[in-house]
Design a protein around this motif. Structure first.
Motif, PDB file in Angstrom:
ATOM      1  N   MET A  71      -8.966  -4.669 -15.113  1.00  0.00           N
ATOM      2  CA  MET A  71      -8.954  -5.045 -13.701  1.00  0.00           C
ATOM      3  C   MET A  71      -9.290  -3.831 -12.841  1.00  0.00           C
ATOM      4  O   MET A  71      -9.237  -2.703 -13.318  1.00  0.00           O
ATOM      5  CB  MET A  71      -7.586  -5.615 -13.343  1.00  0.00           C
ATOM      6  CG  MET A  71      -7.349  -6.981 -13.967  1.00  0.00           C
ATOM      7  SD  MET A  71      -5.721  -7.653 -13.585  1.00  0.00           S
ATOM      8  CE  MET A  71      -4.714  -6.814 -14.803  1.00  0.00           C
ATOM      9  N   MET A 113      -2.744  -8.802  -8.778  1.00  0.00           N
ATOM     10  CA  MET A 113      -4.129  -8.978  -9.202  1.00  0.00           C
ATOM     11  C   MET A 113      -4.231  -9.969 -10.355  1.00  0.00           C
ATOM     12  O   MET A 113      -5.026 -10.899 -10.327  1.00  0.00           O
ATOM     13  CB  MET A 113      -4.666  -7.594  -9.602  1.00  0.00           C
ATOM     14  CG  MET A 113      -6.069  -7.565 -10.127  1.00  0.00           C
ATOM     15  SD  MET A 113      -7.342  -7.836  -8.871  1.00  0.00           S
ATOM     16  CE  MET A 113      -7.419  -6.212  -8.115  1.00  0.00           C
ATOM     17  N   LEU A 117      -5.854 -13.731 -10.474  1.00  0.00           N
ATOM     18  CA  LEU A 117      -6.948 -13.967 -11.418  1.00  0.00           C
ATOM     19  C   LEU A 117      -6.654 -15.204 -12.264  1.00  0.00           C
ATOM     20  O   LEU A 117      -7.473 -16.121 -12.376  1.00  0.00           O
ATOM     21  CB  LEU A 117      -7.054 -12.732 -12.326  1.00  0.00           C
ATOM     22  CG  LEU A 117      -8.304 -12.518 -13.167  1.00  0.00           C
ATOM     23  CD1 LEU A 117      -9.478 -12.234 -12.262  1.00  0.00           C
ATOM     24  CD2 LEU A 117      -8.092 -11.326 -14.103  1.00  0.00           C
ATOM     25  N   VAL A 118      -5.474 -15.235 -12.840  1.00  0.00           N
ATOM     26  CA  VAL A 118      -5.130 -16.301 -13.780  1.00  0.00           C
ATOM     27  C   VAL A 118      -4.994 -17.639 -13.061  1.00  0.00           C
ATOM     28  O   VAL A 118      -5.417 -18.675 -13.569  1.00  0.00           O
ATOM     29  CB  VAL A 118      -3.833 -15.932 -14.541  1.00  0.00           C
ATOM     30  CG1 VAL A 118      -3.240 -17.143 -15.238  1.00  0.00           C
ATOM     31  CG2 VAL A 118      -4.128 -14.828 -15.551  1.00  0.00           C
ATOM     32  N   ASP A 121      -8.189 -19.701 -12.745  1.00  0.00           N
ATOM     33  CA  ASP A 121      -8.875 -20.243 -13.912  1.00  0.00           C
ATOM     34  C   ASP A 121      -7.986 -21.044 -14.858  1.00  0.00           C
ATOM     35  O   ASP A 121      -8.492 -21.698 -15.760  1.00  0.00           O
ATOM     36  CB  ASP A 121      -9.555 -19.108 -14.688  1.00  0.00           C
ATOM     37  CG  ASP A 121     -10.842 -18.649 -14.004  1.00  0.00           C
ATOM     38  OD1 ASP A 121     -11.657 -19.525 -13.664  1.00  0.00           O
ATOM     39  OD2 ASP A 121     -11.014 -17.445 -13.794  1.00  0.00           O
ATOM     40  N   VAL A 122      -6.685 -20.940 -14.680  1.00  0.00           N
ATOM     41  CA  VAL A 122      -5.799 -21.674 -15.595  1.00  0.00           C
ATOM     42  C   VAL A 122      -5.204 -22.867 -14.853  1.00  0.00           C
ATOM     43  O   VAL A 122      -4.593 -22.704 -13.804  1.00  0.00           O
ATOM     44  CB  VAL A 122      -4.680 -20.755 -16.135  1.00  0.00           C
ATOM     45  CG1 VAL A 122      -3.642 -21.575 -16.895  1.00  0.00           C
ATOM     46  CG2 VAL A 122      -5.278 -19.695 -17.036  1.00  0.00           C
TER      47      VAL A 122
ATOM     48  N   TYR B   7      -9.403 -16.024 -23.648  1.00  0.00           N
ATOM     49  CA  TYR B   7      -9.455 -16.141 -22.181  1.00  0.00           C
ATOM     50  C   TYR B   7     -10.882 -15.894 -21.710  1.00  0.00           C
ATOM     51  O   TYR B   7     -11.270 -14.779 -21.384  1.00  0.00           O
ATOM     52  CB  TYR B   7      -8.496 -15.154 -21.535  1.00  0.00           C
ATOM     53  CG  TYR B   7      -8.319 -15.424 -20.062  1.00  0.00           C
ATOM     54  CD1 TYR B   7      -7.856 -16.659 -19.625  1.00  0.00           C
ATOM     55  CD2 TYR B   7      -8.639 -14.462 -19.114  1.00  0.00           C
ATOM     56  CE1 TYR B   7      -7.705 -16.934 -18.285  1.00  0.00           C
ATOM     57  CE2 TYR B   7      -8.486 -14.721 -17.763  1.00  0.00           C
ATOM     58  CZ  TYR B   7      -8.016 -15.961 -17.360  1.00  0.00           C
ATOM     59  OH  TYR B   7      -7.878 -16.229 -16.025  1.00  0.00           O
ATOM     60  N   SER B  41     -13.134  -7.696 -11.911  1.00  0.00           N
ATOM     61  CA  SER B  41     -12.341  -7.639 -13.141  1.00  0.00           C
ATOM     62  C   SER B  41     -13.262  -7.985 -14.297  1.00  0.00           C
ATOM     63  O   SER B  41     -14.078  -8.901 -14.194  1.00  0.00           O
ATOM     64  CB  SER B  41     -11.205  -8.671 -13.110  1.00  0.00           C
ATOM     65  OG  SER B  41     -10.202  -8.280 -12.212  1.00  0.00           O
TER      66      SER B  41
END
Lengths: 569, 569
Positions: A71, A113, A117-118, A121-122, B7, B41
């Motif tokens: 990151m 961060m 980020l997660v 997308d999750v 991921y 990232s």
């Protein structure tokens, strides 16, 4: 690598700037150089050590399902404003603006961060659990950067973040990281302890620190030698110590002219200090707090702070004691205090019988104080004392030992602290939105190198554990001008490297004493000396840095001997 | 790695923010995510690619005597004030203050830092040469960060610095780095050219850029198809083109009412554009400059700037042409200009015969201008024109080709530029103090990944060169619910990984179409499909991503086939 070429500029003198041994030795052995306060260049030898530590970390992280990513160091302020930590971090955070006047910081950590980020997308429970990590520079603008790599402003960290569906999942992630950390520090060849630590505002049984045992450690830790219990003294739990049974005597007041300190009071009144109650006045953001511990005990301010639920806590000065507590330094006590003052008494205090405490009057103390009887109605009883050597283990009762440690890693259950604020949710099997349960797990990579030196050195220099040594061995011909010696030294140097035993050759045209000194200073685990005697005897002379033991191996077959020697170090 | 765990969040839609293909594909394939403008990232797949590129770089740097270290990102201002670059860098440099109000920057490069480091520890010629490198984030606050990793504000660089005793030593270091770079980009599987580039103020034949050939490249490069010559168009040398012999005619002036642009003037006067002289007025920090090129040529402003010895250079606007040049836009020319105006004529212009140029009067042009005769006394003749397709090669005369490239590396002779200012000297064999001769050598690591994609992709996605692919192969069972297929897929997946052929298993419960699309998008070099037909035939079906070729190998012994296939890709 030949030492005529290796960039490892050693120093004869210890630089004045270096206070602790790892800092001194890293400067002297040509491992690091200072660029600014708390900011260092890692020279080739240090870089090799760091890369070895990193490689061990990567292997163990990957084994536990960790996936490496990277990151940014520069993080936009918006992320931190969302969690409120933009202001919490205060001066410790390095901040900057870009050319468009937008605010950024240099990441001190990456919860904001990675969660952001997660969450983008999750979406489904099927994508969890997730364990993501990185190894990179972190930044903290310490007030007083010092001790070399021990407390730097730019330092290398491994940080892994786990995302689970529920607390059961988090428990598994946490345990796996705990196990991985145990493996990592074991593989690095370090003596360490995993200790229970204080989880601060999050609370729960949610954090362990990994401490490299070393006298110079900034943290005090306790451990039990008869069971597995170990904890940071900040956190270490304590049960109440029960006093011997005794008849309660009537409360009386005694003149104690100008007698203020516990020891003096005890002596003046002819009792032992464990019959006195120590009262400490604090000012906090939640108002004045009076803390009570037995006279021979100390207050654990972390416990006290958690108990008082305050963010700031500082000992009250003379003026504040007069004003906020309406009392006097040296004579403060729990009896007859104003009602708006929070009184927190240690569990042991509540068990005391016929004790002594300040009377809130000049030059006077109460005698035969019995907490349940004489005060305590509005008092909170809690574990607020600092653990000491020989205190009983909270698990098994055996006497605890105190030692010092350097914190090199920490595992931490975050639960839904960040996922709730940042709305990092997923849809479970039933299509219901749930916050992810998170954990974070850090290792100070550059600090681990320094801690290894604090733990492994002697007066001559560093003693690297084999697994993280920059090179396993150095070959030293007594005279670099002697062709026969150089030829044999070259042969040994080449053969060891071909066996993947990383070796350097000291081909410098220096006196043997200089070469030996540098070898000890840099701390290669093995030193192989080539001289006329060993040549005549067709022997290879190997000295073990750690033990000083000298081995002589026949020139035919010495490679196996050395490999075996190394694997047992 | 199983794709249920990996991921790598792929996207169906191309994000609107992405203008160029590498940016689009890196977002879609789940390689990167944006944190802020020009700051990204790197997710696990990208990180694997980067680590492979880094590993290749490290090996080649080490082979050439490079020693890896790591310098700080945060650099104190003092270093930069010493060389004057604290102000030169302007807004492109990220700056910050620490809590004590001391100035720092985030390193855009490390010449100051490394020179200061080396000068403190290197005193003797015996310690040279020295080649030190690092791989880490660099920072440049671009006005308009864009194109994903192509022009970022935080990006990964490898930078090596060489320190030699003299220029001969520098030549050797330079050549070794040139060779290493050639090896690196070859090993990465990229089509590239090393081109001569402009050395700016330092001058000399001192720099080459390594360009990955790609249509989307920001830089135009020329190369000769009959000899080895290649250069950035900014730098490409040009000899004068000699006009055919012709009798010099007398200078005359013609009315050209409102006819200003070259093509219009040529048409109006009935000559071809290569008979006209194009005059361009510039304002510089060294005063007004008039540049002359043939009408069908363009000015190369880098060459012009080097020739004029100025730091800033911009086309003069209408007002400035009137004031500084006492002329008019469209009618400006070299005849009769004020003496304080620097006139620089391209070499080819000086060979022209009976040409046309502006008369510095409204609506008038000179005809039959002959440079030697009609102006030129105070004119500097120099190579200032921009090379074009089919221009003759300066080495062999063959027609040059123009193509576009992405700069991924640069090697640069610094000579004593930094060592003199920073006093980085050493004592030579005779005890004489001499400045070290330096070189610097950079590779944009993250940019190399992006350039690889620009050069290697199709409409379906990325086509990774094997050496830098995140994984070499993906095993796709047509149906993850079919136990027989899954069992075989697992077997192949396991066996390939045991052979060190890095392979992922697409065990997701998705339609085959989705799995195939993702496989093509992510761009694994090989895709191995397991379905009922291949099971019945006891065959392994392997599709090569780059060629689309499908191979069927017998289940007994397919491992060797795949290894052979990969080694030929």
């Amino acid at each position: 690598m030949r030492l005529t070429q290796l960039y490892a500029p050693t120093l004869r003198e210890t630089p004045a700037e270096a206070e602790i041994i790892s800092h001194q030795l890293m400067l002297r052995a040509g491992l690091i150089r200072k660029a600014a306060g708390g900011i260092y260049s890692y020279l080739p030898l240090a870089w090799r050590v760091l890369r070895k530590i990193e490689a061990i970390i990567r292997e163990e992280m990957d084994k536990k399902g960790g996936q490496e990513l990277l990151m940014p160091i520069m993080q936009p302020a918006e992320l931190w404003l969302e969690t409120g930590r933009w202001s919490v971090y205060g001066d410790e955070m390095f901040r900057l603006k870009d050319r468009h006047n937008r605010d950024f910081c240099l990441g001190p950590t990456h919860e904001e961060m990675i969660t952001t980020l997660v969450k983008a997308d999750v979406r489904s429970y099927r994508q969890l659990p997730l364990r993501l990590y990185q190894i990179q520079n972190k930044y903290r603008d310490e007030i007083r950067p010092r001790f070399g790599l021990m407390r730097g402003r730019e330092f290398i960290m491994k940080d892994l973040y786990s995302f689970d569906r529920d607390e059961d999942g988090l428990e598994i992630s946490y345990q796996q990281m705990y196990d991985a950390y145990t493996k990592i520090f074991t593989r690095c060849g370090l003596k360490f302890r995993a200790v229970e630590a204080d989880a601060g505002a999050i609370g729960g049984s949610g954090t362990h620190e990994f401490m490299v045992v070393a006298e110079s450690g900034e943290a005090a830790i306790v451990y039990c030698h008869s069971c597995e219990y170990a904890a940071n003294v900040e956190k270490a739990e304590l049960n109440a110590i029960t006093a011997q049974e005794e008849q309660l005597l009537p409360l009386t007041i005694e003149d104690t002219p100008a007698v203020k300190r516990i020891r003096a009071v005890a002596e003046f009144l002819g009792v032992s200090p464990d019959r006195t109650i120590k009262a400490l006045a604090y000012q906090t953001d939640k108002g004045p707090v009076l803390a009570l511990v037995r006279g021979d005990h100390e207050v654990n301010e972390i416990k006290l702070q958690n108990q008082a639920g305050c963010l700031t806590l500082a000992l009250a000065d003379e003026k504040a004691i007069g004003e906020a507590f309406a009392s006097l330094p040296g004579f403060i006590g729990p009896i007859g205090l104003a009602e708006d003052i929070t009184v927190i008494a240690d569990l042991t205090v509540m068990q005391m019988v016929n004790a002594v405490c300040g009377a809130n009057q000049p030059d006077r103390h109460w005698v035969n104080v019995n907490p349940g009887r004489d005060f305590g109605a509005a008092v909170t009883a809690a574990d607020i004392r600092l653990i000491q050597e020989d205190d009983p283990c909270p698990r098994c009762g055996a006497a605890l030992r105190v030692t010092r440690g350097i914190e090199v890693g920490q595992v931490f259950k975050l639960y839904n602290k960040y996922s709730t604020v940042l709305k990092a949710t997923y849809l479970d099997e039933n299509g219901k939105d749930k916050p992810m349960q998170m954990g974070c797990y850090g290792i100070g990579v550059s600090r681990t190198m320094a801690a290894a030196i604090e733990q492994n050195h002697d007066e001559q220099g560093i003693i690297w554990p084999v697994a993280i040594a920059p090179y396993a061995a150095v070959v030293v011909p007594i005279s670099s001008k002697d062709q026969e010696q150089m030829a044999l030294a070259e042969k040994i140097y080449t053969e060891l490297n071909l066996q993947n035993i990383e070796t350097v050759l000291d081909d410098r045209n220096e006196r043997p004493g200089v070469k030996f000194k540098d070898a000890d200073l840099i701390g290669y685990p093995l030193k192989i000396t080539v001289g006329p005697k060993t040549i005549a005897d067709r022997l290879v002379e190997v000295k073990v840095r750690r033990t000083g033991q000298v081995h002589h191996y026949p020139l035919d077959g010495y490679l196996n001997n050395i490999a075996a020697l190394l694997s047992n170090l």
